[in-house]
Design a protein around this motif. Structure first.
Motif, short mmCIF file in Angstrom:
data_model
loop_
_atom_site.label_atom_id
_atom_site.label_comp_id
_atom_site.label_asym_id
_atom_site.label_seq_id
_atom_site.Cartn_x
_atom_site.Cartn_y
_atom_site.Cartn_z
N MET A 128 0.82 -1.22 0.00
CA MET A 128 0.00 0.00 0.00
C MET A 128 0.85 1.25 0.00
SD MET A 128 -3.02 -0.95 2.56
CE MET A 128 -3.53 -2.63 2.65
N GLU A 129 2.14 1.08 -0.18
CA GLU A 129 3.08 2.19 -0.25
C GLU A 129 3.04 3.06 1.00
OE1 GLU A 129 2.34 4.07 -3.97
OE2 GLU A 129 3.09 2.38 -5.11
N VAL A 130 2.94 2.39 2.14
CA VAL A 130 3.06 3.10 3.42
C VAL A 130 4.54 3.15 3.77
CG1 VAL A 130 2.56 2.97 5.89
CG2 VAL A 130 0.79 2.41 4.25
N THR A 131 5.07 4.36 3.91
CA THR A 131 6.51 4.48 4.11
C THR A 131 6.88 4.96 5.50
OG1 THR A 131 6.34 6.63 3.06
CG2 THR A 131 7.18 4.83 1.72
N LYS A 132 5.90 5.46 6.26
CA LYS A 132 6.24 5.86 7.62
C LYS A 132 5.07 5.58 8.57
CE LYS A 132 4.87 10.74 7.41
NZ LYS A 132 4.37 11.04 6.10
N VAL A 133 5.37 5.50 9.85
CA VAL A 133 4.35 5.26 10.85
C VAL A 133 4.22 6.52 11.69
CG1 VAL A 133 3.62 3.79 12.75
CG2 VAL A 133 4.94 2.83 10.89
N ARG A 134 3.03 7.11 11.69
CA ARG A 134 2.86 8.38 12.41
C ARG A 134 2.40 8.17 13.85
NH1 ARG A 134 -1.08 10.85 8.10
NH2 ARG A 134 -1.54 8.63 7.99
N PHE A 135 2.19 6.92 14.24
CA PHE A 135 1.72 6.65 15.60
C PHE A 135 2.88 6.19 16.47
CE2 PHE A 135 -1.70 5.76 12.62
CZ PHE A 135 -2.66 6.63 13.09
N LYS A 136 2.67 6.25 17.78
CA LYS A 136 3.71 5.79 18.70
C LYS A 136 3.86 4.28 18.52
CE LYS A 136 4.87 5.59 23.51
NZ LYS A 136 4.20 4.96 24.63
N VAL A 137 5.08 3.85 18.23
CA VAL A 137 5.30 2.43 17.92
C VAL A 137 5.55 1.64 19.20
CG1 VAL A 137 6.78 0.82 16.70
CG2 VAL A 137 6.19 2.98 15.65
N GLY A 194 17.66 -2.43 3.88
CA GLY A 194 17.52 -1.12 4.51
C GLY A 194 17.83 -1.18 5.98
N PRO A 195 18.07 -0.06 6.63
CA PRO A 195 18.33 -0.06 8.06
C PRO A 195 17.07 -0.42 8.84
CG PRO A 195 18.15 2.18 7.26
CD PRO A 195 18.05 1.29 6.07
N PRO A 196 17.18 -1.08 9.99
CA PRO A 196 15.98 -1.44 10.74
C PRO A 196 15.27 -0.20 11.26
CG PRO A 196 17.97 -2.01 11.96
CD PRO A 196 18.41 -1.53 10.64
N GLY A 197 13.99 -0.19 11.13
CA GLY A 197 13.17 0.93 11.60
C GLY A 197 11.77 0.44 11.76
N ASP A 198 10.82 1.36 11.84
CA ASP A 198 9.43 0.94 12.01
C ASP A 198 8.90 0.31 10.72
OD1 ASP A 198 9.70 2.05 14.45
OD2 ASP A 198 8.90 4.00 13.84
#
Lengths: 153, 231
Positions: free
Chosen positions: B109-118, B185-189
């Motif tokens: 769905m081409e979600v590239t970032k998470v705007r909520f508290k992870v 890629g580097p680990p992230g959300d």
């Protein structure tokens, strides 16, 4: 809890699965809480899986899986009671009883609980002991209220 | 048979089937997480939402639990649906960023970032394991406990269940158990899913295989470069 007592209640509701909540409520009256063995016995007798019984018991706040005291003190922590000094009353209750919310005193006399709102905001801050409402509470009144329910020495 | 419209297509469907069944039968892709053939639909993940109705009077419903009706007008990929789904995927990612299944959904769905508290959780409460245990294994060893923010899946009294045969079906079906890929890629959300990162394209070396498979990014990039050269 005696098995005969449980059987009596189960028979009263004719082992109807839809009456499970009523049965558990009646069972809770006996000991004021629901021990693990009781739930297991009920699930076996009624042919309901233990998981379903456990899910139901943990869903409703009125069921307790921990032993509860003789008197249940419910302090309101709703908005109206909060602004009228509810937290002060609650901390005074905790101090005098020596327990925190959700716990029972070692002598099994009191259990302290909180509730979000009792719908009687005009009486706030509100403390309910065994269903009796004590309105306009303040930290000074706490001791005299507790005394009414304390064990006589 | 009932007549209804799905994505502009007039279709005839059997009575009792859900909108999701119809979409899948006619090959319309609808993302799901908590749906599994052979288990009752539960409507927990909400990813399969579709828009029903016409004009101003539309609403979003979960297609797996909504039965096909006569004259129903369904859109599975309208703007409203796509936007809502993206938020849902973000919420799922915030709940359980280590899951490969959810990361794949996010990438698709081409979600590239998470705007909520992870929160580094390990469960999204989709209920697949609970239904698997109850319906296919006929054991009912695990289930939902507590409610609201304290809701979790466990055995009665948090101890080993007498009825559990340790068959492992709950782990087999769990969408959160399979961990996401950690590279390149580097680990992230968001895991840096292959669709979201710029891959190390081997554009000049024809005889090497791209380790990212057929993501097609390099072709897009090549096309852009050629366009630029033309300009």
């Amino acid at each position: 809890m005696k098995k005969a007592d449980i059987d009596k209640i189960l028979k009263k509701y004719d082992y109807k699965k839809s009456s499970l909540i009523s049965i558990l409520q009646d069972l809770q009256v006996i000991n004021r809480w629901l021990p693990q063995e009781t739930l297991k016995y009920v699930s076996e007798k009624m042919d309901i899986s233990l998981m379903d019984v456990y899910s139901l018991v943990t869903f409703y706040k009125s069921f307790s899986l921990k032993p509860r005291g003789k008197h249940i003190i419910t302090a309101c922590s709703g908005t109206a009671c909060h602004v009228r000094g509810g937290p002060k009353v609650l901390s005074e209750l905790e101090n005098q009883l020596g327990i925190t919310v959700g716990e029972t005193t070692p002598d099994k006399n009191f259990t302290l609980e909180t509730v979000r709102c009792l719908g009687a905001c005009a009486l706030g801050p509100l403390v309910v002991v065994d269903g009796k409402y004590y309105g306009q509470m303040n930290p000074k009144k706490v001791a005299s209220t507790l005394k009414k329910y304390s064990k006589k020495k | 048979m009932i007549e209804m419209t799905i994505d502009g297509l007039d279709v005839q469907v059997e009575e009792g089937s859900s909108i999701l069944d119809v979409a899948q039968f006619y090959g319309i892709p609808v993302p799901t997480l908590c749906h599994h053939d052979g288990l009752t639909d539960y409507g927990a993940c909400r990813l399969c939402i579709v828009e029903i109705g016409k004009g101003d009077n539309t609403k979003l419903v979960s297609s797996c639990t909504y039965p096909a009706e006569l004259g129903l007008f369904v859109r599975t990929n309208s703007k409203r649906v796509v936007e809502a789904r993206k938020v849902l995927v973000e919420l799922l990612l915030a709940m359980c960023p280590s899951s490969k299944t959810i990361q794949d959904l996010a990438a698709a769905m081409e979600v590239t970032k998470v705007r909520f508290k992870v929160e580094q959780g390990d469960c999204v409460l989709c209920g697949l394991c609970v239904r698997m245990c109850a319906e296919q294994m006929d054991a009912k060893a695990i289930g939902f406990v507590n409610r609201g923010k304290d809701r979790k899946i466990t055995t009665p009294f948090d101890i080993k269940s007498d009825v559990c045969r340790t068959c492992g079906a709950c782990i087999y079906i769990c969408p959160a158990c399979e961990l996401r890929c950690q590279g390149p890629g580097p680990p992230g959300d968001v895991c840096g899913s292959c669709a979201n990162v710029l891959p190390v394209c081997l554009e000049d070396e024809d005889d090497k295989m791209c380790f990212l498979g057929t993501c097609g990014w390099c072709y897009k990039e090549l096309g852009r470069k050629k366009n630029k050269e033309k300009e």
